[in-house]
Design an enzyme around this catalytic site. Structure first.
Site, mmCIF file in Angstrom:
data_model
loop_
_atom_site.group_PDB
_atom_site.id
_atom_site.type_symbol
_atom_site.label_atom_id
_atom_site.label_comp_id
_atom_site.label_asym_id
_atom_site.label_seq_id
_atom_site.Cartn_x
_atom_site.Cartn_y
_atom_site.Cartn_z
ATOM 1 N N PRO A 118 -2.695 0.483 12.200
ATOM 2 C CA PRO A 118 -3.106 -0.592 13.113
ATOM 3 C C PRO A 118 -2.172 -0.744 14.310
ATOM 4 O O PRO A 118 -2.582 -1.270 15.349
ATOM 5 C CB PRO A 118 -3.068 -1.841 12.226
ATOM 6 C CG PRO A 118 -2.056 -1.518 11.174
ATOM 7 C CD PRO A 118 -2.260 -0.051 10.901
ATOM 8 N N LYS A 151 -3.051 5.945 -4.293
ATOM 9 C CA LYS A 151 -4.175 6.846 -4.010
ATOM 10 C C LYS A 151 -3.975 8.195 -4.694
ATOM 11 O O LYS A 151 -2.843 8.669 -4.814
ATOM 12 C CB LYS A 151 -4.303 7.070 -2.498
ATOM 13 C CG LYS A 151 -4.256 5.792 -1.670
ATOM 14 C CD LYS A 151 -4.181 6.078 -0.185
ATOM 15 C CE LYS A 151 -3.940 4.812 0.612
ATOM 16 N NZ LYS A 151 -2.519 4.392 0.577
ATOM 17 N N HIS A 168 -8.005 9.561 -1.621
ATOM 18 C CA HIS A 168 -7.328 9.614 -0.325
ATOM 19 C C HIS A 168 -8.193 10.218 0.782
ATOM 20 O O HIS A 168 -8.178 9.747 1.921
ATOM 21 C CB HIS A 168 -6.022 10.393 -0.454
ATOM 22 C CG HIS A 168 -4.954 9.926 0.466
ATOM 23 N ND1 HIS A 168 -3.626 9.848 0.110
ATOM 24 C CD2 HIS A 168 -5.005 9.508 1.752
ATOM 25 C CE1 HIS A 168 -2.914 9.398 1.124
ATOM 26 N NE2 HIS A 168 -3.734 9.192 2.142
ATOM 27 N N TYR A 213 2.542 9.913 -0.290
ATOM 28 C CA TYR A 213 3.646 9.347 0.484
ATOM 29 C C TYR A 213 5.002 9.683 -0.142
ATOM 30 O O TYR A 213 6.041 9.479 0.488
ATOM 31 C CB TYR A 213 3.514 7.826 0.595
ATOM 32 C CG TYR A 213 2.287 7.326 1.300
ATOM 33 C CD1 TYR A 213 1.388 8.192 1.928
ATOM 34 C CD2 TYR A 213 1.996 5.970 1.339
ATOM 35 C CE1 TYR A 213 0.255 7.724 2.560
ATOM 36 C CE2 TYR A 213 0.865 5.480 1.966
ATOM 37 C CZ TYR A 213 -0.004 6.362 2.575
ATOM 38 O OH TYR A 213 -1.132 5.868 3.199
ATOM 39 N N LYS A 222 2.975 -0.931 9.180
ATOM 40 C CA LYS A 222 4.109 -0.288 8.506
ATOM 41 C C LYS A 222 5.350 -0.367 9.384
ATOM 42 O O LYS A 222 5.290 -0.156 10.596
ATOM 43 C CB LYS A 222 3.758 1.165 8.191
ATOM 44 C CG LYS A 222 4.900 1.986 7.603
ATOM 45 C CD LYS A 222 5.602 2.835 8.636
ATOM 46 C CE LYS A 222 6.786 3.604 7.998
ATOM 47 N NZ LYS A 222 7.484 4.439 9.012
ATOM 48 N N SER A 223 6.479 -0.677 8.767
ATOM 49 C CA SER A 223 7.772 -0.598 9.434
ATOM 50 C C SER A 223 8.852 -0.577 8.375
ATOM 51 O O SER A 223 8.655 -1.068 7.267
ATOM 52 C CB SER A 223 7.986 -1.796 10.373
ATOM 53 O OG SER A 223 9.265 -1.699 10.997
ATOM 54 N N ASP A 227 0.841 -1.198 0.000
ATOM 55 C CA ASP A 227 0.000 0.000 0.000
ATOM 56 C C ASP A 227 0.876 1.249 0.000
ATOM 57 O O ASP A 227 1.701 1.440 0.893
ATOM 58 C CB ASP A 227 -0.897 0.003 1.240
ATOM 59 C CG ASP A 227 -1.814 1.210 1.286
ATOM 60 O OD1 ASP A 227 -2.945 1.110 0.762
ATOM 61 O OD2 ASP A 227 -1.400 2.248 1.834
#
Length: 286
Positions: A201, A79, A111, A54, A242-243, A49
């Site tokens: 999350p 997006k 978005h 971004y 995300k990381s 994603d």
């Protein structure tokens, strides 16, 4: 339910989407982004994603070129940003994103539904944007289309005007966030056949150490991050952890050897102290 990374959600048009996505928000473009996406793909993620906003579509695209994973095994999302909403601007933004990615996305999302700087143009601008999304879908340039950050009111406006309803609603969804309008948005989306994806999350790290979360993690012999990802899945929400740290990328995908029972979910769902991490959908700036 959800026993491996190969498990999927099914969209309203029959397209399947891997049940855990790899988020790239705030991942720096270039080598950091490229290497994190390659690590994710090596760890078994098949859902990536990103977004125009971004500023890392080039890095994602480079990883897709370098990986040994076939393109047709990867589900890619991007997006259209707020300043590029509108019919022709959205079509142009899609082309630019595809150019940076080196491939067309599988899923294209709006978005934000209405931003603070463009309230005078709502809902006309939002609907014009959606008509461009419908055109991209009807021409077969994307496999699915959807929205982000839509509350019930935004979805209702779109449903009343659209030919092709959104297939995804990507919203802020995580442990400790119990705002009524957000929970209503998730329930309303599911009721109308719209798959709910959850951004942030992992609560952007703000929930780590919470006693309820820590107790559930200890009970299952898992990390708090793994419980947070599983929390979304147990609620029928597709998480986008995300990381950029390789060990954590791998850890965040290792959530299929346990499940949360009713007591776990009740305790976790009762917590409201994390709150909203992003802007309210009606207050987002351009």
């Amino acid at each position: 339910m959800f026993t491996s990374l190969s498990d999927t959600f099914t969209l309203s048009n029959g397209v399947t989407i891997p049940c855990v996505g790899f988020g790239t928000y705030k991942t720096p473009d270039g080598d950091v982004c490229r290497e994190s996406v390659l690590t994710a793909l090596d760890a078994g993620y098949r859902h990536i994603d990103t977004a125009e906003f971004y500023f890392n579509e080039d890095g994602v695209g480079q990883a897709l070129k370098e990986t040994s994973v076939p393109r047709d095994e990867i589900f890619l999302t991007t997006k259209v940003w707020n300043t590029h909403q509108g019919y022709y601007a959205t079509l142009a933004a899609f082309d630019e994103s595809a150019k940076r990615l080196g491939t067309a996305p599988d899923l294209y999302l709006v978005h934000w539904p209405v931003t603070k700087d463009f309230k005078d143009d709502y809902p006309a601008r939002f609907i014009d944007t959606w008509r461009a999304m419908e055109r991209l879908y009807e021409e077969g340039r994307v496999r699915a289309i959807g929205v982000c950050n839509c509350l019930k009111t935004h979805l209702t406006t779109l449903f009343d005007a659209c030919k092709v309803p959104p297939m995804v609603n990507q919203i802020e969804y995580h442990f400790g966030f119990t705002d009524a309008d957000q929970l209503e948005a998730a329930a309303f989306s599911r009721t109308h056949g719209v798959v709910v994806e959850g951004w942030a999350p992992l609560c952007r790290g703000k929930a780590f150490g919470h006693p309820v979360l820590a107790a559930v993690a200890q009970k299952h012999g898992k990390t708090e991050a793994q419980v947070l990802v599983r929390f979304c899945l147990e609620h029928g929400v597709l998480p986008l952890p995300k990381s950029a740290t390789p060990s954590r990328i791998i850890e965040n995908a290792d959530v299929f050897s346990f499940s949360l029972d009713k007591e776990d979910l009740a305790a976790l769902s009762a917590v409201s102290s994390v709150g909203r991490l992003g802007p309210h959908p009606d207050e987002a700036r351009h």
